[in-house]
Design an enzyme around this catalytic site. Structure first.
Site, PDB file in Angstrom:
ATOM      1  N   LYS A  67      10.532 -13.960 -12.278  1.00  0.00           N
ATOM      2  CA  LYS A  67      10.898 -14.016 -10.873  1.00  0.00           C
ATOM      3  C   LYS A  67      10.141 -13.118 -10.044  1.00  0.00           C
ATOM      4  CE  LYS A  67      14.871 -13.039  -8.487  1.00  0.00           C
ATOM      5  NZ  LYS A  67      14.265 -13.813  -7.185  1.00  0.00           N
ATOM      6  N   LYS A  91       8.252  -4.381 -13.277  1.00  0.00           N
ATOM      7  CA  LYS A  91       9.232  -3.964 -12.373  1.00  0.00           C
ATOM      8  C   LYS A  91      10.672  -4.351 -12.863  1.00  0.00           C
ATOM      9  CE  LYS A  91       8.064  -4.559  -8.459  1.00  0.00           C
ATOM     10  NZ  LYS A  91       7.640  -5.075  -6.959  1.00  0.00           N
ATOM     11  N   LYS A 103       5.174 -14.506  -9.726  1.00  0.00           N
ATOM     12  CA  LYS A 103       4.690 -14.421  -8.299  1.00  0.00           C
ATOM     13  C   LYS A 103       4.184 -15.573  -7.746  1.00  0.00           C
ATOM     14  CE  LYS A 103       5.030 -11.275  -5.030  1.00  0.00           C
ATOM     15  NZ  LYS A 103       5.728  -9.952  -4.717  1.00  0.00           N
ATOM     16  N   THR A 187      15.059  -3.528  -0.737  1.00  0.00           N
ATOM     17  CA  THR A 187      13.878  -3.125  -1.100  1.00  0.00           C
ATOM     18  C   THR A 187      13.950  -1.550  -0.632  1.00  0.00           C
ATOM     19  OG1 THR A 187      12.927  -5.277  -1.005  1.00  0.00           O
ATOM     20  CG2 THR A 187      11.645  -3.091  -1.125  1.00  0.00           C
ATOM     21  N   ASN A 217       9.408  -6.197   6.941  1.00  0.00           N
ATOM     22  CA  ASN A 217      10.804  -6.153   6.036  1.00  0.00           C
ATOM     23  C   ASN A 217      11.047  -4.938   5.600  1.00  0.00           C
ATOM     24  OD1 ASN A 217      12.511  -6.084   3.706  1.00  0.00           O
ATOM     25  ND2 ASN A 217      12.877  -8.143   4.544  1.00  0.00           N
ATOM     26  N   SER A 345      18.020  -9.234  -5.592  1.00  0.00           N
ATOM     27  CA  SER A 345      17.753 -10.666  -5.727  1.00  0.00           C
ATOM     28  C   SER A 345      18.453 -11.299  -6.941  1.00  0.00           C
ATOM     29  CB  SER A 345      16.140 -10.979  -5.869  1.00  0.00           C
ATOM     30  OG  SER A 345      15.603 -11.227  -4.774  1.00  0.00           O
TER      31      SER A 345
HETATM   32  P1  NAD Z   1       6.225  -8.142   5.928  1.00  0.00           P
HETATM   33  O1  NAD Z   1       5.534  -9.332   5.972  1.00  0.00           O
HETATM   34  O2  NAD Z   1       7.799  -8.295   6.283  1.00  0.00           O
HETATM   35  O3  NAD Z   1       5.515  -6.945   6.725  1.00  0.00           O
HETATM   36  C1  NAD Z   1       4.326  -6.384   6.251  1.00  0.00           C
HETATM   37  C2  NAD Z   1       3.819  -5.348   7.167  1.00  0.00           C
HETATM   38  O4  NAD Z   1       2.662  -4.688   7.128  1.00  0.00           O
HETATM   39  C3  NAD Z   1       3.840  -5.951   8.770  1.00  0.00           C
HETATM   40  O5  NAD Z   1       4.433  -5.187   9.552  1.00  0.00           O
HETATM   41  C4  NAD Z   1       2.132  -5.957   9.010  1.00  0.00           C
HETATM   42  O6  NAD Z   1       1.883  -5.834  10.432  1.00  0.00           O
HETATM   43  C5  NAD Z   1       1.886  -4.779   7.995  1.00  0.00           C
HETATM   44  N1  NAD Z   1       0.541  -4.625   7.815  1.00  0.00           N
HETATM   45  C6  NAD Z   1      -0.522  -5.599   7.208  1.00  0.00           C
HETATM   46  N2  NAD Z   1      -1.553  -5.007   6.720  1.00  0.00           N
HETATM   47  C7  NAD Z   1      -1.481  -4.070   7.335  1.00  0.00           C
HETATM   48  C8  NAD Z   1      -2.447  -2.917   7.406  1.00  0.00           C
HETATM   49  N3  NAD Z   1      -3.746  -3.128   6.795  1.00  0.00           N
HETATM   50  N4  NAD Z   1      -2.072  -1.788   8.003  1.00  0.00           N
HETATM   51  C9  NAD Z   1      -0.894  -1.505   8.267  1.00  0.00           C
HETATM   52  N5  NAD Z   1       0.092  -2.278   8.107  1.00  0.00           N
HETATM   53  C10 NAD Z   1      -0.203  -3.432   7.827  1.00  0.00           C
HETATM   54  O7  NAD Z   1       6.236  -7.929   4.294  1.00  0.00           O
HETATM   55  P2  NAD Z   1       7.342  -6.802   3.481  1.00  0.00           P
HETATM   56  O8  NAD Z   1       8.279  -8.004   2.779  1.00  0.00           O
HETATM   57  O9  NAD Z   1       7.661  -6.014   4.389  1.00  0.00           O
HETATM   58  O10 NAD Z   1       6.047  -6.417   2.363  1.00  0.00           O
HETATM   59  C11 NAD Z   1       5.532  -5.302   2.485  1.00  0.00           C
HETATM   60  C12 NAD Z   1       5.061  -4.705   1.272  1.00  0.00           C
HETATM   61  O11 NAD Z   1       6.283  -4.548   0.411  1.00  0.00           O
HETATM   62  C13 NAD Z   1       4.195  -5.926   0.174  1.00  0.00           C
HETATM   63  O12 NAD Z   1       3.355  -5.019  -0.497  1.00  0.00           O
HETATM   64  C14 NAD Z   1       5.484  -6.384  -0.646  1.00  0.00           C
HETATM   65  O13 NAD Z   1       4.750  -6.979  -1.638  1.00  0.00           O
HETATM   66  C15 NAD Z   1       6.261  -5.332  -0.922  1.00  0.00           C
HETATM   67  N6  NAD Z   1       7.549  -5.677  -1.249  1.00  0.00           N
HETATM   68  C16 NAD Z   1       8.345  -6.384  -0.306  1.00  0.00           C
HETATM   69  C17 NAD Z   1       9.595  -6.734  -0.918  1.00  0.00           C
HETATM   70  C18 NAD Z   1      10.555  -7.400   0.034  1.00  0.00           C
HETATM   71  O14 NAD Z   1      11.942  -7.565  -0.246  1.00  0.00           O
HETATM   72  N7  NAD Z   1      10.051  -7.514   1.139  1.00  0.00           N
HETATM   73  C19 NAD Z   1       9.991  -6.386  -2.237  1.00  0.00           C
HETATM   74  C20 NAD Z   1       9.213  -5.678  -3.015  1.00  0.00           C
HETATM   75  C21 NAD Z   1       8.090  -5.270  -2.534  1.00  0.00           C
END
Ligand code: NAD
Length: 407
Positions: A67, A91, A103, A187, A217, A345
């Site tokens: 997953k 996790k 992944k 999340t 997100n 999920s």
């Molecule tokens: P997303 O694409 O929705 O958002 C990413 C955000 O990070 C954007 O606002 C982007 O502009 C910003 N960003 C990118 N590089 C940056 C930097 N150098 N400095 C500051 N901001 C920066 O992605 P997401 O889904 O929100 O995921 C963000 C993190 O959370 C990732 O590490 C992802 O693996 C983790 N995560 C997400 C989920 C989920 O359900 N979406 C679940 C677990 C973990």
């Protein structure tokens, strides 16, 4: 700089010094079961053909089907996806859901694609990989730059190729395509439950000053959830800029500003600073919600937070972990703090398999029970081992995986 996978293996070595694991298990868990690279041809709007590189890493399935999300990013490569797949295995074990770790990704800047090209790429990813995924084999989900709409395209493509229209092959779908209530905010919501469970124990005040790196997100929903719970978001950033207001940002207006302009920068209700400076704003709680390797040996000494709660995967390197621990800054690790996403999920997968549809209240009640229980267990284990929360979370997860792998 070490790769994310080297960083993950370093974390593994540090945690496994604390408890006894068999040598065979330690050798096995350092290697993914399978790594797949595929070529995804896409006919572009200008008539040319472009081939994108796509990935799926299936790390460990001792506890259930693989997953993990699919990331679209110009810097994504198989090494990064391998690290993320490893963290997913841990996790899922941390929160005790019946899933393994995997992944996926594509090396692409999705912002340069039209909607039609994005759909063709997403359907292409599934066409290239449909034989290795499936509800009982490997269940992908969204990650950075992938959305519910992309999940729906992929689920639809899988259905066309296999005849399985249950949707259980992929999670994070829109509600009308078999998604789960609460998945969009899961999340951040899960992170909030962990924060609530540990707030007093970690010495944080009732009302916290919060800084969030990343406004996608995870970060955007976190800003909303913490604000509604009475905390103050004093700084937030995206890849282009950061904004600070000591009196608290108006998150709803900031969200509209970002939607209209493409960045938080230039927001009238705050001072705009360099994106990377957001990490050093003094606060009670720092929430990295962007990408890996943000808090490192070379900048950890500048952090002025009391607690760091990792909604992003891998934002803190092991060397930075040590510096922070010595300074008394607690780090609530990614494999606990952001596990709400994979937990909901898994609820979505379960609902699809059973043909059920649960209410948001039901989803969050089940989520809260899991996050609070596991946050407590990790906190207690860290105390017992006299170590940090990350090592304790690793030990608990690895014990669960080792016991599932035993014949
Ligand atoms: P997303 O694409 O929705 O958002 C990413 C955000 O990070 C954007 O606002 C982007 O502009 C910003 N960003 C990118 N590089 C940056 C930097 N150098 N400095 C500051 N901001 C920066 O992605 P997401 O889904 O929100 O995921 C963000 C993190 O959370 C990732 O590490 C992802 O693996 C983790 N995560 C997400 C989920 C989920 O359900 N979406 C679940 C677990 C973990």
């Amino acid at each position: 700089m070490p790769t994310p996978f080297e960083h993950a293996m370093n974390q593994l070595a540090r945690a496994t010094k604390l408890c006894s694991f068999t040598a065979d298990f330690l050798e096995r868990i350092a290697h993914p079961n399978r790594q797949i690279r595929v070529s995804i041809p896409v006919k572009m709007d200008n008539g040319s053909l472009r081939v994108f590189e796509g990935y799926r890493v299936q790390f460990n399935n001792a506890r259930g089907p693989y997953k993990g999300g699919i990331r679209y990013h110009q810097d994504t490569d198989i090494e990064e996806v391998k690290a993320l797949a490893f963290w997913m295995a841990l996790k899922c074990a941390v929160v005790g859901i019946p899933m393994g770790g995997g992944k996926g990704g594509v090396t692409v800047n999705p912002k340069e694609l039209s909607k039609r090209e994005l759909e063709a790429l997403s359907r292409g990813w599934m066409r290239a990989l449909y034989e290795v995924v499936g509800p009982q084999k490997d269940v992908p989900a969204p990650d950075v730059n992938t959305t519910p709409e992309i999940m729906a395209w992929m689920a639809n493509e899988y259905g066309k190729l296999t005849g399985d229209m249950s949707g259980a092959v992929i999670t994070g779908k829109p509600l009308e395509s078999g998604g789960s209530a609460g998945r969009g905010t899961a999340t951040a919501q899960g992170g909030y439950y962990v924060f609530e469970a540990l707030r007093e124990k970690l010495g944080l005040p009732e009302s916290c000053r919060v800084v969030i790196q990343g406004f996608g997100n995870a970060g955007e929903h976190a800003a909303d959830i913490w604000t509604k719970a009475g905390h103050k978001i004093i700084a937030a950033s995206d890849s282009k800029a950061a904004v600070v207001n000591e009196d608290g940002l108006d998150i709803a207006v900031l969200y509209e500003h970002k939607k209209a302009t493409g960045s938080v920068g230039g927001f009238a209700g705050a001072q705009t600073i360099e994106s990377s400076e957001v990490l050093y704003v003094p606060c009670d709680l720092l929430v990295p919600a962007a990408l890996e390797n943000q808090i490192r040996a070379d900048n950890a000494s500048r952090i002025q937070a009391k607690v760091i709660l990792e909604l992003a995967n891998g934002p803190t390197t092991p060397e930075a972990d040590d510096q922070l621990f010595e300074k008394g800054i607690h780090v609530v690790p990614d494999i606990l703090a952001n596990a709400g996403g994979v937990t909901v999920s898994t609820f979505e997968w379960e609902q699809n398999l059973k043909g059920e549809s649960w209410s948001e209240a039901d989803v969050f009640e089940k989520l809260k029970a899991i996050m609070v229980r596991e946050a407590q267990a990790i906190f207690d284990r860290a105390k017992a081992l006299n170590t940090d929360l990350r090592r304790a979370a690793f030990v608990i997860a690895l014990e669960r995986i080792q016991s599932a792998m035993q014949p």
